[in-house]
Design a protein around this motif. Structure first.
Motif, PDB file in Angstrom:
ATOM      1  N   GLY A 218       0.805  -0.890   0.001  1.00  0.00           N
ATOM      2  CA  GLY A 218      -0.219   0.221  -0.241  1.00  0.00           C
ATOM      3  C   GLY A 218       0.922   1.251  -0.496  1.00  0.00           C
ATOM      4  N   SER A 219      -0.052   2.666   0.104  1.00  0.00           N
ATOM      5  CA  SER A 219       0.779   3.341  -0.292  1.00  0.00           C
ATOM      6  C   SER A 219       1.166   4.121   1.420  1.00  0.00           C
ATOM      7  N   PRO A 220       2.454   4.916   1.336  1.00  0.00           N
ATOM      8  CA  PRO A 220       2.939   5.617   2.369  1.00  0.00           C
ATOM      9  C   PRO A 220       2.565   5.867   3.608  1.00  0.00           C
ATOM     10  N   ASP A 221       2.520   6.482   4.451  1.00  0.00           N
ATOM     11  CA  ASP A 221       1.955   7.448   4.719  1.00  0.00           C
ATOM     12  C   ASP A 221       1.992   8.997   4.610  1.00  0.00           C
ATOM     13  N   PRO A 222       1.676   9.544   4.732  1.00  0.00           N
ATOM     14  CA  PRO A 222       1.568  11.504   3.750  1.00  0.00           C
ATOM     15  C   PRO A 222       2.817  11.722   5.131  1.00  0.00           C
ATOM     16  N   VAL A 223       2.815  11.553   6.349  1.00  0.00           N
ATOM     17  CA  VAL A 223       3.991  12.227   6.939  1.00  0.00           C
ATOM     18  C   VAL A 223       5.322  11.695   6.412  1.00  0.00           C
ATOM     19  N   VAL A 224       5.098  10.331   6.581  1.00  0.00           N
ATOM     20  CA  VAL A 224       6.616   9.728   6.697  1.00  0.00           C
ATOM     21  C   VAL A 224       7.004   9.373   4.792  1.00  0.00           C
ATOM     22  N   GLU A 225       5.659  10.202   3.731  1.00  0.00           N
ATOM     23  CA  GLU A 225       6.422  10.234   2.718  1.00  0.00           C
ATOM     24  C   GLU A 225       7.228  12.060   2.293  1.00  0.00           C
ATOM     25  N   ARG A 226       6.247  12.433   3.120  1.00  0.00           N
ATOM     26  CA  ARG A 226       6.632  13.930   3.258  1.00  0.00           C
ATOM     27  C   ARG A 226       8.286  13.867   3.316  1.00  0.00           C
TER      28      ARG A 226
ATOM     29  N   ALA B 112      15.593  14.525  -2.359  1.00  0.00           N
ATOM     30  CA  ALA B 112      16.047  15.476  -2.511  1.00  0.00           C
ATOM     31  C   ALA B 112      17.380  16.095  -1.548  1.00  0.00           C
ATOM     32  N   GLN B 113      17.231  16.248  -1.083  1.00  0.00           N
ATOM     33  CA  GLN B 113      18.974  16.305   0.111  1.00  0.00           C
ATOM     34  C   GLN B 113      19.361  15.286  -0.184  1.00  0.00           C
ATOM     35  N   LEU B 114      19.392  14.574  -0.613  1.00  0.00           N
ATOM     36  CA  LEU B 114      20.566  13.454  -0.415  1.00  0.00           C
ATOM     37  C   LEU B 114      21.099  13.853  -2.121  1.00  0.00           C
ATOM     38  N   THR B 115      20.452  13.974  -2.862  1.00  0.00           N
ATOM     39  CA  THR B 115      20.730  13.986  -4.715  1.00  0.00           C
ATOM     40  C   THR B 115      21.129  14.309  -4.902  1.00  0.00           C
TER      41      THR B 115
ATOM     42  N   PHE C 142      12.165  12.560  -6.632  1.00  0.00           N
ATOM     43  CA  PHE C 142      11.186  13.391  -5.571  1.00  0.00           C
ATOM     44  C   PHE C 142      10.762  14.158  -6.286  1.00  0.00           C
ATOM     45  N   ASP C 143       9.549  13.838  -5.289  1.00  0.00           N
ATOM     46  CA  ASP C 143       8.263  15.771  -5.929  1.00  0.00           C
ATOM     47  C   ASP C 143       8.590  16.434  -4.931  1.00  0.00           C
ATOM     48  N   PRO C 144       8.691  17.265  -5.602  1.00  0.00           N
ATOM     49  CA  PRO C 144       8.973  18.757  -4.753  1.00  0.00           C
ATOM     50  C   PRO C 144       8.038  19.764  -3.672  1.00  0.00           C
ATOM     51  N   GLU C 145       6.759  18.824  -4.215  1.00  0.00           N
ATOM     52  CA  GLU C 145       5.165  19.434  -3.635  1.00  0.00           C
ATOM     53  C   GLU C 145       5.290  18.425  -2.294  1.00  0.00           C
ATOM     54  N   LYS C 146       5.619  17.439  -2.694  1.00  0.00           N
ATOM     55  CA  LYS C 146       5.308  16.386  -1.541  1.00  0.00           C
ATOM     56  C   LYS C 146       6.643  16.863  -0.775  1.00  0.00           C
ATOM     57  N   ALA C 147       6.968  17.266  -1.325  1.00  0.00           N
ATOM     58  CA  ALA C 147       8.271  17.390  -0.385  1.00  0.00           C
ATOM     59  C   ALA C 147       8.947  18.728   0.797  1.00  0.00           C
ATOM     60  N   ARG C 148       7.194  19.555   0.700  1.00  0.00           N
ATOM     61  CA  ARG C 148       7.075  20.578   0.606  1.00  0.00           C
ATOM     62  C   ARG C 148       6.754  20.624   2.473  1.00  0.00           C
ATOM     63  N   GLU C 149       6.560  21.245   3.186  1.00  0.00           N
ATOM     64  CA  GLU C 149       6.582  21.033   4.477  1.00  0.00           C
ATOM     65  C   GLU C 149       5.499  21.782   4.705  1.00  0.00           C
ATOM     66  N   ASP C 150       3.880  21.301   5.652  1.00  0.00           N
ATOM     67  CA  ASP C 150       2.643  21.472   5.584  1.00  0.00           C
ATOM     68  C   ASP C 150       2.773  23.082   6.991  1.00  0.00           C
TER      69      ASP C 150
END
Length: 817
Positions: free
Chosen positions: A658-666, A673-676, A747-755
């Motif tokens: 299944g899909s990752p947890d949203p918090v873990v996915e972020r 993004a950081q490691l790349t 990585f998806d920049p939008e998914k990496a954004r903090e809420d």
């Protein structure tokens, strides 16, 4: 997430299995076909070791691991990474170690190479052992000798006599960098000066190209600065001082960066070796001059260059004319003037040169001010030197001119009389490649009385180094090969007459000045480097090595590449597109070295904790380009991280689909993004910290991780810990190697954004607090929250809110009055 004891993390078993698998599958090896047809070639090079000791220490493993991490990352991004390894096994370090342990280098060095190879394999390096090189192999140094012949035929190799530093204990020539405080850096023996006929490469012809090309290279600024300083470009003029006492055509030529001060030249100083010393010396001064020259000949070159030593010298009794004033000025000799620098003569301007002032003070020579600062009296006594710019004084018609204008005007005036020309001077000197030792490639030259110096025909290469049982150098200053008459007596290749081989061997820096060209063609016996392979793989994409080689090795490799390009053998002239110097490992407050007794042999640590944990620990010590402080217990943290990662993946029924947890996915997308970015920049320690943070998020509160949360983590760990990553990747159901079947995660920049964001609150432009709020919060909501922040509220008491400036998600500025 607990595992059965039978399935716990056992690094020794995992690493043994995967090293065997890599060997069986040829995972790290290029076939001839693959090497000849890369889609996205990436040449990842690290400085090869010299196997002069019994094995690699932790500092060596640190350097190789850092380069290997970079190569493995590039491979995961889809590059065809060529990462070869070899051994810089000739030279004085290897020979001295052989003498120390009493074993012939032809027996000792192969054993050392085998041990180094074992250690490098054990650390899990992605090395292509199919293309390894050993500089002591005749199959390699045949082509080192070939390169010498190419430069000889192009007029870039010449034999000449020159002063050298001689260590009477090591029985060899030393570079200036190898003399410390007048002593040999290897054995602390006082160093002498000798004049010996030796072979030189004319690297000085390339000084301007070597300097100007630095602007095009992706190298660290400190490395480029070191090369710039070594090349040492300075603009000035050559001035001629006539010697009428000899004849009308006799003169002394000097180079100076301050021709504007020539009116202040009150005496001339020559190097004791200057060819005109004998001619200008008066009969009544000859005995003292000769005694001084003999005394100076016993000094090493470094001691002669020391600025803070007391000044010594002798008046020759001769005079020359100052070309600007026409005055007769005395000619002295002094040890601080060297024949190899400039012209071997210095016009002494004691008012504006500290060294000249000290000499003039010691021998009561005249001092004349010719540059004055604003408001300074031109006729005032000179109590101390002034070396800066100013206005010309006591300089005839040039009085009043500024320094730069005076330089041009005075040189132009002297040029009209044939006494001056503008010149650019370089500190860089020709490269002496002769070594009077045994352990090196024989220089491929034959001496014939009829034909002179004759190159060995290329089809007779290599000139094989013979096995000589007594290879210890002696005080004669000639190579041990000169004691082997059966080897050096031959016939001349040109006339067939009696001839003699050159008995010096070449500098080990020549071996390492071209090894990167050989790697792709290491299996070719007919050429030094295949032109097609060179075009596909070179220049090197990334080169990683030690700062101790930031000058000479890199400079010599660049010169050899430029020369081979000019001769027509290469299509490029800069060998290393990108160079990064790694830092040093510190232990007990000092650089790790055998002399300090703080060296750590890696083998026991790897046996206990595994190569992966050791690699991870070394890369976690600090910024890779700075190094770090090694602590014996420090490996426990990285080992614990790998153990937790193992327990997260195994057993597999501990993972959910299944899909990752949203918090873990972020957090996952932030980590990718950081490691790349940071892996490309060799910022390994912060990458590892990010991986540890992400694993904590994956395991937080004993949650069951999703497979989609874990698989990308395994791939990101792979550059650092290749064995563990291979095992986990395989357990996750993948048949191919992680380095062949996986891709670096995107990585998806939008998914990496903090809420949530931190919003700075200013009052009249000064930050008075910060608040956390949801991304996209309206101005009204942000203002309401800001009023509740205690420190902000204090500045809003008893004032009128005049205006609100709101930059969403960044700034709220409250203008009050």
């Amino acid at each position: 997430m607990a595992t059965d004891d039978g399935d716990r993390y056992r690094p020794a078993q995992v690493e043994e299995r995967w090293q065997a698998e890599w060997e069986r599958r040829g995972t790290n090896l290029f076939t001839a076909v693959e090497l000849g047809s890369p889609e996205r070639p990436y040449y990842n090079l690290m400085m090869f070791p010299y196997p002069s000791a019994e094995g690699l220490h932790v500092g060596n493993i640190y350097a190789f691991t850092g380069a290997d991490v970079h190569g493995r990352f590039q491979r995961l991004t889809g590059r065809d990474v060529f990462e070869p390894m070899g051994f810089d096994a000739f030279g004085i370090h290897s020979e001295n170690f052989a003498l120390k342990v009493g074993v012939h280098p032809m027996d000792l060095i192969p054993r050392n190479v085998a041990n180094f190879t074992r250690q490098l394999r054990r650390m899990g390096g992605m090395f292509d052992w199919n293309h390894a090189v050993d500089t002591t192999s005749p199959e390699y140094y045949r082509w080192t000798q070939w390169i010498f012949l190419q430069l000889f035929k192009a007029g870039l190799a010449e034999r000449k006599e020159a002063p050298v530093n001689w260590c009477p204990s090591c029985k060899t020539v030393l570079a200036n960098e190898q003399v410390v405080g007048g002593l040999c850096e290897r054995c602390d023996t006082p160093v002498e000066q000798r004049r010996i006929a030796q072979w030189f490469f004319r690297i000085s012809d390339y000084a301007e190209r070597l300097l100007s090309n630095l602007d095009t290279l992706d190298w660290s600024e400190t490395t480029k600065k070191a090369q710039q300083n070594w090349i040492g470009r300075s603009e000035g003029a050559n001035l001629r001082f006539p010697i009428p006492d000899l004849d009308d055509s006799a003169f002394l030529e000097v180079f100076t960066t301050r021709p504007d001060t020539v009116f202040g030249a009150t005496y001339m100083v020559l190097a004791p070796e200057h060819p005109l010393v004998d001619r200008v010396t008066a009969p009544d001064r000859r005995a003292e001059v000769e005694e001084y020259r003999e005394r100076v000949a016993r000094l090493d070159l470094v001691a002669r260059k020391k600025v803070d030593k007391s000044k010594t010298g002798v008046f020759t009794g001769g005079h020359c004319e100052n070309p600007a004033t026409g005055e007769r000025i005395p000619i002295w000799i002094a040890d601080y003037v060297l024949m190899e620098y400039g012209t071997g003569a210095v016009m002494a301007v004691p008012a504006h040169d500290e060294r000249d002032f000290e000499f003039a003070s010691a021998f009561e020579l005249p001092v004349r001010r010719v540059v004055a600062q604003e408001g300074e009296d031109p006729g005032a006594p000179v109590d101390e030197t002034y070396t800066g710019d100013g206005r010309a004084v006591n300089s005839g018609t040039f009085d009043g001119l500024g320094t730069h204008e005076a330089k041009r005007a005075i040189v132009a005036w002297l040029a009209e009389r044939g006494l001056g020309t503008l010149r650019v001077h370089y500190r860089l000197h020709d490269w002496c490649i002769s070594r009077q030792r045994y352990w090196g490639p024989p220089i491929p030259i034959v001496y014939c009385e009829a034909c002179g110096a004759v190159p060995v025909p290329e089809d007779e290469l290599p000139v094989v180094l013979p096995r000589v049982q007594d290879f210890k150098p002696d005080d004669s200053g000639v190579s041990p090969l000169a004691r082997v008459e059966a080897w050096y007596r031959i016939t001349c290749p040109e006339c067939g007459g009696e001839a003699r081989r050159e008995t010096d061997v070449s500098d080990t820096f020549l071996d390492s000045a071209w090894y990167f060209l050989r790697y792709p063609s290491a299996r070719r016996e007919d050429v030094p480097f295949d032109p097609e392979l060179v075009r596909k793989w070179l220049p090197v994409d990334c080169y990683i090595g030690g700062n101790e080689h930031a000058v000479l090795h890199l400079l010599y490799a660049r010169f050899i590449t430029m020369a081979l390009k000019d001769i027509g053998h290469l299509h490029f002239e800069e060998p290393f597109a990108r160079f990064r110097a790694h830092g040093l490992i510190i232990r007990d407050g000092a650089k790790m070295s055998k002399s300090k007794g703080n060296v750590i042999v890696p083998d026991p640590i790897i046996e206990e904790h595994g190569a992966d944990a050791f690699r991870l620990y070394l890369m976690f010590l600090g910024p890779f380009e700075e190094g770090g402080d090694y602590r014996d217990q420090g490996i426990q943290g990285p080992f614990g991280f790998l153990k937790r990662l193992w327990e997260t993946v195994i057993p597999l029924d501990g993972l959910r689909d299944g899909s990752p947890d949203p918090v873990v996915e972020r957090k996952l997308h932030q980590t990718i993004a950081q490691l790349t970015v940071q892996l490309s920049e060799l910022q390994y320690n912060t990458c590892i910290a990010a991986l540890m943070e992400y694993l904590n998020a994956v395991r937080a509160g004993g949650r069951t991780p999703a497979r989609a949360e874990v698989e990308p983590l395994v791939v990101m760990v792979a550059p650092f810990c290749p064995h563990l990553a291979e095992e986990l990747w395989s357990r996750l159901g993948h048949g191919a190697s992680v380095f062949e079947g996986a891709s670096w995660p995107s990585f998806d920049p939008e998914k990496a954004r903090e809420d949530t964001v931190e919003l700075a609150i200013q009052v009249n432009g000064k930050v008075r607090g910060t608040i956390a709020l949801a991304r996209g919060t309206s101005e009204e909501e942000a203002l309401a929250l800001a009023r509740k922040e205690p420190n902000v509220a204090r500045y809003l008491e008893d004032v009128e809110l005049h205006r609100v400036v709101y930059v969403p998600d960044r700034l709220l500025n409250l203008v009050v009055r």
